[in-house]
Design an enzyme around this catalytic site. Sequence first.
Site, PDB file in Angstrom:
ATOM      1  N   GLY A 224      40.918  40.985  37.760  1.00 42.73           N
ATOM      2  CA  GLY A 224      40.937  39.554  38.025  1.00 42.73           C
ATOM      3  C   GLY A 224      39.718  38.862  37.437  1.00 42.73           C
ATOM      4  O   GLY A 224      39.107  39.343  36.480  1.00 42.73           O
ATOM      5  N   SER A 225      39.359  37.761  38.028  1.00 42.41           N
ATOM      6  CA  SER A 225      38.289  36.926  37.476  1.00 42.41           C
ATOM      7  C   SER A 225      36.916  37.511  37.752  1.00 42.41           C
ATOM      8  O   SER A 225      36.704  38.246  38.731  1.00 42.41           O
ATOM      9  CB  SER A 225      38.367  35.516  38.068  1.00 42.41           C
ATOM     10  OG  SER A 225      37.964  35.526  39.422  1.00 42.41           O
ATOM     11  N   THR A 226      35.959  37.152  36.911  1.00 41.13           N
ATOM     12  CA  THR A 226      34.583  37.603  37.102  1.00 41.13           C
ATOM     13  C   THR A 226      33.980  37.094  38.415  1.00 41.13           C
ATOM     14  O   THR A 226      33.345  37.875  39.133  1.00 41.13           O
ATOM     15  CB  THR A 226      33.719  37.180  35.904  1.00 41.13           C
ATOM     16  OG1 THR A 226      34.212  37.844  34.727  1.00 41.13           O
ATOM     17  CG2 THR A 226      32.256  37.556  36.112  1.00 41.13           C
ATOM     18  N   THR A 228      35.404  36.484  41.274  1.00 39.83           N
ATOM     19  CA  THR A 228      35.941  37.284  42.376  1.00 39.83           C
ATOM     20  C   THR A 228      35.406  38.707  42.321  1.00 39.83           C
ATOM     21  O   THR A 228      35.099  39.309  43.356  1.00 39.83           O
ATOM     22  CB  THR A 228      37.471  37.290  42.339  1.00 39.83           C
ATOM     23  OG1 THR A 228      37.957  35.941  42.402  1.00 39.83           O
ATOM     24  CG2 THR A 228      38.047  38.065  43.515  1.00 39.83           C
ATOM     25  N   GLY A 229      35.264  39.246  41.114  1.00 38.57           N
ATOM     26  CA  GLY A 229      34.686  40.573  40.970  1.00 38.57           C
ATOM     27  C   GLY A 229      33.274  40.643  41.513  1.00 38.57           C
ATOM     28  O   GLY A 229      32.875  41.639  42.133  1.00 38.57           O
ATOM     29  N   GLU A 246      38.041  45.326  36.280  1.00 41.28           N
ATOM     30  CA  GLU A 246      38.450  44.800  34.963  1.00 41.28           C
ATOM     31  C   GLU A 246      38.527  43.296  35.111  1.00 41.28           C
ATOM     32  O   GLU A 246      39.445  42.761  35.739  1.00 41.28           O
ATOM     33  CB  GLU A 246      39.788  45.405  34.537  1.00 41.28           C
ATOM     34  CG  GLU A 246      40.095  45.188  33.066  1.00 41.28           C
ATOM     35  CD  GLU A 246      41.005  44.013  32.821  1.00 41.28           C
ATOM     36  OE1 GLU A 246      40.477  42.901  32.542  1.00 41.28           O
ATOM     37  OE2 GLU A 246      42.216  44.177  32.922  1.00 41.28           O
TER      38      GLU A 246
END
Length: 468
Positions: A224-226, A228-229, A246
């Site tokens: 997902g998005s950076t 959220t990561g 990823e």
Amino acid sequence: MLDLGMIIDGCQVMGQNSFAVFNPATGKAIGSVANSTIDELDRAVCAAKSAYPAWTALPDADRKAAIDKLAIQLETHQQKLAQLITQEQGKPLAGPGSNFEAGAAVAWTRYTANLEMPVKVLQDTSEGRVELHRKSLGVVGSITPWNWPLMIAIWHIMPALRAGNTVVIKPSPFTPLSTLLAVQIMNEVLPAGVLNVVTSNDQEANIGAAMAQHPDIRKIVFTGSTPTGEKIMQGASATMKRLTLELGGNDAGIILPDVNPTAIAEGLFWGAFINSGQTCACMKRMYVHDSVHDAVCEALLNLAKTIPMGNGMDDGILLGPLTTADQHAKVSDLVAQGAASGNVLLGGESGEGQFFHPTIISELDNSNALVAEEQFGPALPIIRYSDIDEALALANEFDVGLGGSIWSSDTDAAKSLAMRMECGSVWINNHGAIQPNAPFGGIKKSGIGVEFGEEGLFENTDMQVIFA
């Protein structure tokens, strides 16, 4: 309308509340799924933890055979899964769409079933024997996005199971149906509790955050998005979880002056516009040498005009809508910023509902938001360059590095330039062609760790060294 429950400890759980799933092509509700509570997440993790000792103790050949059976199950239901993907996510059945995704899920499962984890002998001398063993972790938590819902679920689930772990998976609230069906049919052959699925609209309870913090989940794999990561990393820090992340990319393609524009047009188009641009490893910005700039733009334009967009359940459609309203709004805003500064060669405007016309805008630079930010939609900015060192510097400028590509008739020269790109994968004369035997992951803010192949399998293990 489908009404699918979660799968916890091999049983369907409808939950106290539910939420609707909508077809992005029509705006109509197509299903209803359970809205998990924290208590239900705890039940799923408890089931996975209880099932773990027996699953990890299985002889390796038996676990491999079980995963082969999962491939058969998925293949048997492949058509139904593909139709569900199109209805909930929007990508067409045809072309590189839902039939392709469902088929890839089967292929990835079969490949993963045959991966091995042999003992590695580091030393065997008169001074002693040193062995490196790979051991399963326990419960793996999976959090998946909405762009390739089934295929990414399989990427998360299968190596975790192959390594001897059990799984709790949470699909995106926009595309949970194909994952729920897949988990349901896989539970027909798996022991209860080995594979569990919880669903949430992420409003009443933040199930993803709870998974990251859960003391009984040993690893989180997230696509997902950076931003959220980053939150998952923070949540996982207290329990020192293993992580495979990823995250977002902003892939650059560099077109060298020796290309044949007509010959590469199709590869350029699908490299940028597959799944209406809603793919992490899509080409999001294209740097074209001044000497072939106009010819490449013309060839790409001529092809793009022939690609039909519409409801993916209809025959002949190759591009679908944007999956979420928020994503449609983001793409609309970034395209408007690109159009204000550049030359709109194609598109530049929204269609009805969540459709957005394929858009190509030239004469931009890295300062424009359409170039600097990951648009994740059917819009390709084109940047003109005259010096290859300049193009490489521009391609490497941002703080992400998932994939990139070099386009040239000289493969050796292209490989040399590829080594100078700051990203996890580089393709020569195509873009985004991932495969199950090649590790895939990003550098910089595009992620931690890799998926696929032996290296991806090992990410689901702990190492133990034995000195004898």
